[in-house]
Design an enzyme around this catalytic site. Structure first.
Site, PDB file in Angstrom:
ATOM      1  N   TYR A  60     -56.662 -19.716  18.417  1.00 53.25           N
ATOM      2  CA  TYR A  60     -55.647 -20.719  18.697  1.00 53.25           C
ATOM      3  C   TYR A  60     -55.329 -21.510  17.428  1.00 53.25           C
ATOM      4  O   TYR A  60     -55.867 -21.225  16.360  1.00 53.25           O
ATOM      5  CB  TYR A  60     -56.085 -21.584  19.877  1.00 53.25           C
ATOM      6  CG  TYR A  60     -56.272 -20.762  21.131  1.00 53.25           C
ATOM      7  CD1 TYR A  60     -55.225 -19.971  21.625  1.00 53.25           C
ATOM      8  CD2 TYR A  60     -57.493 -20.714  21.806  1.00 53.25           C
ATOM      9  CE1 TYR A  60     -55.387 -19.187  22.753  1.00 53.25           C
ATOM     10  CE2 TYR A  60     -57.658 -19.933  22.937  1.00 53.25           C
ATOM     11  CZ  TYR A  60     -56.617 -19.169  23.414  1.00 53.25           C
ATOM     12  OH  TYR A  60     -56.774 -18.378  24.522  1.00 53.25           O
ATOM     13  N   ARG A  66     -69.063 -17.342  32.521  1.00 55.28           N
ATOM     14  CA  ARG A  66     -68.948 -16.401  33.642  1.00 55.28           C
ATOM     15  C   ARG A  66     -70.127 -16.482  34.609  1.00 55.28           C
ATOM     16  O   ARG A  66     -69.966 -16.307  35.824  1.00 55.28           O
ATOM     17  CB  ARG A  66     -68.802 -14.967  33.110  1.00 55.28           C
ATOM     18  CG  ARG A  66     -67.459 -14.698  32.468  1.00 55.28           C
ATOM     19  CD  ARG A  66     -67.379 -13.273  31.921  1.00 55.28           C
ATOM     20  NE  ARG A  66     -66.071 -12.970  31.402  1.00 55.28           N
ATOM     21  CZ  ARG A  66     -65.643 -13.257  30.166  1.00 55.28           C
ATOM     22  NH1 ARG A  66     -66.478 -13.874  29.333  1.00 55.28           N
ATOM     23  NH2 ARG A  66     -64.440 -12.927  29.769  1.00 55.28           N
TER      24      ARG A  66
END
Length: 380
Positions: free
Chosen positions: A206, A348
């Protein structure tokens, strides 16, 4: 450098599978104090994009998603990458903090998180050339402007590639100043929303990471070229945010510690940057990797990024968080007990099991350190 990383990875894998020997001294469940904040243990929720916001505003989904992890025993709950401007979103469904209307929905969540013993944190972000994309379950490709997309910006006019082929507009210095101002304004709103931990996203390809890496930054002005110039955007942004973010609250930065590609950003540069960020008032480096280019070969394995956290902690003298494929209580405990990191952030694994911290306490013989809510006690 490559051989050093490989050796460190091999060492990390062996350490992660050390047989759990001494449950009575489980460092994972010792509190961690940074500034005025005391985390009840060393387990945190890593920022995870949900792509479920409405014009940047949090919804009931976020209340349940983040609130359930606080109930489950995590000490730190970091909200997903939150855009500091509309054009800084990855997708149109991203979370945002560019407007006053975003404050109260987040404050509602934070009140609930704190009620259940966790510290609420947020990660502020700008997606740069990876912005203007569809949600992952809609394909994740760049959106055309007639399909809800928008112009993207980046340090240089270089596309990410693959499913993200848009060539971004190279930022003028006026654009750079605006983005820094956007981060500062968002940090002020984060404080108003009740956050007690702030993280700046400078990883995963990013905008801030794009400035750091020579693979994405080909500028010839004071924001490109030499290391000192490529880190300038992040240093200046950090300095501006630290000026409005109270000193009593922690400030962390997530770094991609390597691009996993020759000629890119690497662990040696990350160590030096961490030293400089510490001098700017950063309290912890959240150590991740990759995401800058679509063709990097990443040797994913249990605990594969832990060596980055360990090295930055040791050589830069700053607290670190370890992330990435950490799934077992004994692995997490070994990371903290062995001085590899001060904090373990799970992603996760906490999606699969919001009550992982409570289960880890039981596995490690520390049920006294973390109790499930009374409402659930009969089933535990």
């Amino acid at each position: 450098m490559k051989n050093g990383i490989t050796a460190s990875l091999a060492h990390s894998r062996s350490c992660c599978y050390l047989e759990y020997m001494d449950a009575k001294n489980a460092a994972l469940f010792e509190p961690l104090t940074i500034k005025s904040i005391v985390l009840r243990n060393r387990i945190g929720v890593s920022p995870m994009c949900q792509y479920s916001s409405e014009d940047g505003s949090a919804t009931d989904w976020h209340l349940i998603h983040l609130g359930s992890r606080a109930i489950g025993g995590a000490a730190l709950v970091i909200a997903e990458a939150t855009a500091v401007s509309p054009e800084g979103r990855i997708t149109p469904a991203d979370a945002g903090l560019w407007a006053e209307k975003h404050i109260e929905p987040l404050a509602r969540i934070n009140r609930f998180v704190k009620q259940h013993g966790a510290v609420p944190g947020i990660q502020l972000a700008h997606a740069g050339r990876k912005a203007s994309a569809a949600r992952p379950w809609d394909g994740g490709a760049h959106l055309a402007e007639n399909a809800g997309g928008w112009e993207t910006i980046a340090p240089s006019a270089l596309a990410f590639g693959g499913e993200l082929p848009k060539v971004p507009r190279a930022m003028a210095e006026a654009d750079i100043e605006k983005v820094k101002d956007d981060f500062t304004a968002a940090a002020t709103r984060a404080l108003a929303a009740g956050y007690e931990w702030l993280e700046l996203h400078s990883a995963h390809g990013y905008l801030s990471h794009e400035f750091l890496s020579p693979l994405s930054n080909q500028r010839t002005d004071r924001y490109g070229g030499a290391f000192e110039n490529r880190v300038r955007f992040l240093i200046e942004t950090t300095r501006a945010v630290r000026a409005v973010w109270p000193d009593r609250f922690p400030l962390s930065v997530r770094l991609s510690c390597t691009d996993w590609l020759p000629g890119g950003w690497d662990i040696e540069q990350s160590v030096e940057l961490a030293r400089r960020l510490k001098a700017e008032g950063v309290d912890l480096i959240d150590c991740s990797s990759g995401g800058l280019v679509p063709d990097a070969k990443i040797p994913i394995a249990p605990c594969y990024q832990v060596p980055f956290a360990e090295r930055i902690r040791r050589e830069a003298g700053v607290a670190t968080a370890a992330v990435g494929f950490i799934t077992k209580p004994a692995e997490a405990d070994d990371i903290v007990r062995g001085g590899k990191a001060d904090l373990v952030l799970l992603a996760r694994e906490l999606l699969r099991d919001p009550y992982w911290p409570a289960r880890a306490a039981r596995t490690l013989g520390h049920e006294d350190k973390l109790r499930v809510p009374v409402q659930y006690a009969r089933a535990w």
